[in-house]
Design a protein around this motif. Structure first.
Motif, PDB file in Angstrom:
ATOM      1  N   ASP A 134       0.797  -1.217  -0.115  1.00 40.07           N
ATOM      2  CA  ASP A 134      -0.051  -0.151   0.035  1.00 40.07           C
ATOM      3  C   ASP A 134       0.795   1.220   0.113  1.00 40.07           C
ATOM      4  OD1 ASP A 134      -2.166  -1.552  -0.127  1.00 40.07           O
ATOM      5  OD2 ASP A 134      -2.807  -1.630   2.187  1.00 40.07           O
ATOM      6  N   GLU A 141       1.760   6.571  -7.118  1.00 39.86           N
ATOM      7  CA  GLU A 141       0.620   7.276  -7.566  1.00 39.86           C
ATOM      8  C   GLU A 141       0.925   8.817  -7.513  1.00 39.86           C
ATOM      9  OE1 GLU A 141      -3.238   8.067  -8.981  1.00 39.86           O
ATOM     10  OE2 GLU A 141      -1.838   6.096  -9.174  1.00 39.86           O
ATOM     11  N   GLY A 179      -7.738   2.412  -7.030  1.00 41.21           N
ATOM     12  CA  GLY A 179      -7.316   3.542  -6.317  1.00 41.21           C
ATOM     13  C   GLY A 179      -5.928   4.180  -6.905  1.00 41.21           C
ATOM     14  N   HIS A 180      -5.501   3.960  -7.979  1.00 37.87           N
ATOM     15  CA  HIS A 180      -4.398   4.276  -8.356  1.00 37.87           C
ATOM     16  C   HIS A 180      -4.452   4.737 -10.129  1.00 37.87           C
ATOM     17  CE1 HIS A 180      -3.554   1.592  -4.934  1.00 37.87           C
ATOM     18  NE2 HIS A 180      -2.454   2.769  -4.789  1.00 37.87           N
TER      19      HIS A 180
END
Length: 202
Positions: A134, A141, A179-180
């Motif tokens: 993560d 990112e 999420g990226h």
């Protein structure tokens, strides 16, 4: 030369992409291995029994993936996938280290579930590795590497990162993508510029 490898291995994929970009893939025989088999030849080629392992023309064995990449780059004249200029070189090598660490953490999660009986698995260990993943993805990112728009721009760091993200797609069903978005766009550009990425998909 012979490359002892496994198709799903992200480290094997990294080496295979490099070999293709350097025009060396036709000089390398791919030898599929089973690292869980105590009789597999890779244990005699590499005392650690790990892949990838490269056996050179003179019988010398080179490992691990980072060393194999350096060996192949040198064989191709140097400065091709490992930049010669100091700042660019260390930026590429640092990205390679981050991408390889990301892969390590993913592999350790896979092995915990695959290799240990269910009653011996450690949820805390898996969580610890997932946190590394993560954090790495969040850092990438926030500041993605420069986009690769031409295969000639693909240095070892970018190749290692693409291989790491490909492994996330393979073993974790691409859950990282939601999420990226900037990292997804980076990987799509890399895949478009480097045909060897698709060609080495497990």
């Amino acid at each position: 030369m012979k490359l002892y490898f496994s198709p799903p291995s992200p480290y094997s994929r990294k080496v295979r992409i490099v070999a293709s970009l350097l025009g060396l893939d036709d000089r390398i025989e791919l030898v599929a291995t089973d690292t869980n088999n105590p009789a597999d030849i890779v244990r005699w080629k590499n005392p650690l029994g790990k892949i990838p392992t490269l056996e050179s023309d003179d019988g010398t064995c080179v490992y691990d993936s980072a060393v194999i990449v350096a060996f192949l780059d040198d064989l191709a004249g140097g400065g091709r996938v490992i930049p010669k200029e100091r700042d660019a070189r260390f930026a590429a090598l640092t990205l390679e280290a981050l991408a390889d660490g990301l892969t390590d953490a993913n592999l350790l999660q896979v092995y915990e579930n695959r290799m240990r009986p269910e009653n011996e698995r450690s949820a805390g260990w898996v969580s610890y590795q997932r946190e590394k993943v993560d954090r790495a993805l969040a850092a990438l990112e926030a500041a993605p590497p420069p986009a690769v728009s031409d295969a000639a721009q693909a240095h070892v760091g970018a190749i290692a990162l693409a291989s790491a993200l490909g492994y996330l797609d393979l073993r974790f069903e691409g859950a990282w993508r939601a999420g990226h978005p900037r990292l997804v766009a980076w990987l799509e550009a890399f895949a478009a510029a480097v045909p060897a990425f698709a060609a080495t998909k497990a």
